[in-house]
Design a protein around this motif. Structure first.
Motif, mmCIF file in Angstrom:
data_model
loop_
_atom_site.group_PDB
_atom_site.id
_atom_site.type_symbol
_atom_site.label_atom_id
_atom_site.label_comp_id
_atom_site.label_asym_id
_atom_site.label_seq_id
_atom_site.Cartn_x
_atom_site.Cartn_y
_atom_site.Cartn_z
ATOM 1 N N ALA A 138 -18.033 -16.400 -34.548
ATOM 2 C CA ALA A 138 -16.987 -17.061 -35.319
ATOM 3 C C ALA A 138 -17.054 -18.568 -35.168
ATOM 4 C CB ALA A 138 -15.620 -16.563 -34.876
ATOM 5 N N SER A 139 -16.638 -19.258 -36.217
ATOM 6 C CA SER A 139 -16.490 -20.709 -36.166
ATOM 7 C C SER A 139 -15.303 -21.091 -37.029
ATOM 8 C CB SER A 139 -17.756 -21.410 -36.658
ATOM 9 O OG SER A 139 -18.017 -21.067 -38.002
ATOM 10 N N GLY A 140 -14.854 -22.316 -36.872
ATOM 11 C CA GLY A 140 -13.716 -22.769 -37.657
ATOM 12 C C GLY A 140 -12.454 -22.763 -36.829
ATOM 13 N N HIS A 141 -11.419 -22.159 -37.357
ATOM 14 C CA HIS A 141 -10.117 -22.147 -36.699
ATOM 15 C C HIS A 141 -10.204 -21.414 -35.362
ATOM 16 C CE1 HIS A 141 -5.653 -21.753 -36.571
ATOM 17 N NE2 HIS A 141 -5.736 -22.873 -37.229
ATOM 18 N N THR A 142 -9.207 -21.588 -34.528
ATOM 19 C CA THR A 142 -9.217 -21.041 -33.183
ATOM 20 C C THR A 142 -9.422 -19.532 -33.192
ATOM 21 O OG1 THR A 142 -7.694 -22.770 -32.507
ATOM 22 C CG2 THR A 142 -7.997 -20.926 -30.998
ATOM 23 N N PHE A 143 -10.556 -19.128 -32.716
ATOM 24 C CA PHE A 143 -10.964 -17.723 -32.749
ATOM 25 C C PHE A 143 -10.008 -16.835 -31.970
ATOM 26 C CE2 PHE A 143 -13.717 -14.222 -33.006
ATOM 27 C CZ PHE A 143 -13.926 -13.690 -31.743
ATOM 28 N N SER A 144 -9.534 -17.321 -30.849
ATOM 29 C CA SER A 144 -8.711 -16.492 -29.966
ATOM 30 C C SER A 144 -7.335 -16.204 -30.554
ATOM 31 C CB SER A 144 -8.563 -17.157 -28.598
ATOM 32 O OG SER A 144 -7.962 -18.426 -28.739
ATOM 33 N N ASN A 145 -7.005 -16.817 -31.684
ATOM 34 C CA ASN A 145 -5.732 -16.535 -32.351
ATOM 35 C C ASN A 145 -5.763 -15.257 -33.165
ATOM 36 O OD1 ASN A 145 -4.607 -18.857 -31.326
ATOM 37 N ND2 ASN A 145 -4.805 -20.027 -33.223
ATOM 38 N N TYR A 146 -6.938 -14.667 -33.348
ATOM 39 C CA TYR A 146 -7.089 -13.586 -34.304
ATOM 40 C C TYR A 146 -7.411 -12.241 -33.667
ATOM 41 C CZ TYR A 146 -7.099 -17.185 -37.864
ATOM 42 O OH TYR A 146 -6.742 -18.225 -38.677
ATOM 43 N N PHE A 147 -6.830 -11.226 -34.242
ATOM 44 C CA PHE A 147 -7.180 -9.836 -33.994
ATOM 45 C C PHE A 147 -8.451 -9.573 -34.797
ATOM 46 C CE2 PHE A 147 -5.665 -5.884 -32.329
ATOM 47 C CZ PHE A 147 -6.087 -4.889 -33.208
ATOM 48 N N ILE A 148 -9.479 -9.016 -34.165
ATOM 49 C CA ILE A 148 -10.769 -8.841 -34.818
ATOM 50 C C ILE A 148 -11.089 -7.363 -34.991
ATOM 51 C CG2 ILE A 148 -13.238 -9.281 -34.695
ATOM 52 C CD1 ILE A 148 -11.598 -11.803 -35.064
ATOM 53 N N GLY A 149 -11.547 -7.014 -36.168
ATOM 54 C CA GLY A 149 -11.917 -5.638 -36.451
ATOM 55 C C GLY A 149 -13.343 -5.519 -36.947
ATOM 56 N N TRP A 150 -13.898 -4.340 -36.747
ATOM 57 C CA TRP A 150 -15.166 -3.960 -37.362
ATOM 58 C C TRP A 150 -14.883 -2.868 -38.387
ATOM 59 C CZ3 TRP A 150 -19.877 -6.159 -36.923
ATOM 60 C CH2 TRP A 150 -20.124 -7.000 -35.838
ATOM 61 N N PHE A 151 -15.505 -3.015 -39.542
ATOM 62 C CA PHE A 151 -15.410 -2.042 -40.605
ATOM 63 C C PHE A 151 -16.829 -1.701 -41.040
ATOM 64 C CE2 PHE A 151 -10.866 -2.164 -41.679
ATOM 65 C CZ PHE A 151 -10.467 -3.278 -40.958
ATOM 66 N N ILE A 206 -9.974 -5.176 -31.793
ATOM 67 C CA ILE A 206 -9.674 -5.683 -30.462
ATOM 68 C C ILE A 206 -8.648 -6.799 -30.564
ATOM 69 C CG2 ILE A 206 -11.594 -7.353 -30.493
ATOM 70 C CD1 ILE A 206 -12.006 -6.594 -27.483
ATOM 71 N N SER A 207 -7.761 -6.848 -29.591
ATOM 72 C CA SER A 207 -6.689 -7.836 -29.577
ATOM 73 C C SER A 207 -7.222 -9.222 -29.240
ATOM 74 C CB SER A 207 -5.626 -7.431 -28.563
ATOM 75 O OG SER A 207 -6.188 -7.389 -27.254
ATOM 76 N N ARG A 208 -6.347 -10.199 -29.376
ATOM 77 C CA ARG A 208 -6.748 -11.592 -29.186
ATOM 78 C C ARG A 208 -7.305 -11.845 -27.790
ATOM 79 N NH1 ARG A 208 -1.338 -14.360 -31.354
ATOM 80 N NH2 ARG A 208 -0.501 -12.650 -30.116
ATOM 81 N N GLY A 209 -6.667 -11.236 -26.788
ATOM 82 C CA GLY A 209 -7.120 -11.443 -25.418
ATOM 83 C C GLY A 209 -8.131 -10.415 -24.946
ATOM 84 N N GLY A 210 -8.377 -9.407 -25.776
ATOM 85 C CA GLY A 210 -9.359 -8.387 -25.432
ATOM 86 C C GLY A 210 -8.819 -7.231 -24.616
ATOM 87 N N THR A 211 -7.498 -7.212 -24.364
ATOM 88 C CA THR A 211 -6.938 -6.173 -23.504
ATOM 89 C C THR A 211 -6.602 -4.891 -24.249
ATOM 90 O OG1 THR A 211 -4.756 -7.156 -23.792
ATOM 91 C CG2 THR A 211 -6.014 -7.814 -21.839
ATOM 92 N N PHE A 212 -6.441 -4.999 -25.561
ATOM 93 C CA PHE A 212 -6.104 -3.826 -26.372
ATOM 94 C C PHE A 212 -7.233 -3.559 -27.354
ATOM 95 C CE2 PHE A 212 -3.775 -0.857 -28.841
ATOM 96 C CZ PHE A 212 -4.065 -1.150 -30.170
ATOM 97 N N THR A 213 -7.652 -2.294 -27.411
ATOM 98 C CA THR A 213 -8.670 -1.889 -28.375
ATOM 99 C C THR A 213 -8.207 -0.649 -29.125
ATOM 100 O OG1 THR A 213 -9.824 -0.586 -26.692
ATOM 101 C CG2 THR A 213 -10.605 -2.843 -27.058
#
Length: 123
Positions: A24-37, A51-58
């Protein structure tokens, strides 16, 4: 805005493994919930894992549980999808996406998408 670039796809035999990366690049990556489709030919795009912003929830689709592992490294703005015991049915273009909605698996909640990486599993 967040720009996402997937890599790591390829052709493997059934039973093999692959690790996909989403940089990722651009806006603060750690602000976002990231998914794979993923999207197979002739089929709709479907949720794989998130996965959650901090990586603790999947969260995983039933078809991914026990075989796929999502993780993230916010220091290098990257999310990974480790895929084991791959099956021909896993053949698809895999996309990563970013959402401001925590915990969502809904396609429409993801605002930013990568271009996708092809995964092909031979039998």
């Amino acid at each position: 805005q967040v720009q996402l670039v997937e890599s790591g796809g390829g052709l493997v035999q059934a039973g093999g493994s692959l690790t996909l990366s989403c940089a990722a690049s651009g806006h603060t990556f750690s602000n976002y919930f990231i998914g794979w489709f993923r999207q197979a030919p002739g089929k709709e795009r479907e949720f794989v894992a998130a996965i959650s912003r901090g990586g603790t929830f999947t969260n995983y689709a039933e078809s991914s549980k026990g075989r796929f592992t999502i993780s993230r490294n916010n220091a290098n703005n990257t999310v990974y999808l480790r895929m084991n015991s791959l099956k021909p049915g896993d053949t698809a273009v895999y996309y990563c996406a970013a959402s401001g909605v925590i915990g969502t698996t809904t396609l429409g909640d993801y605002n930013y998408w990568g271009q996708g990486t092809q995964v092909t599993i031979s039998s």
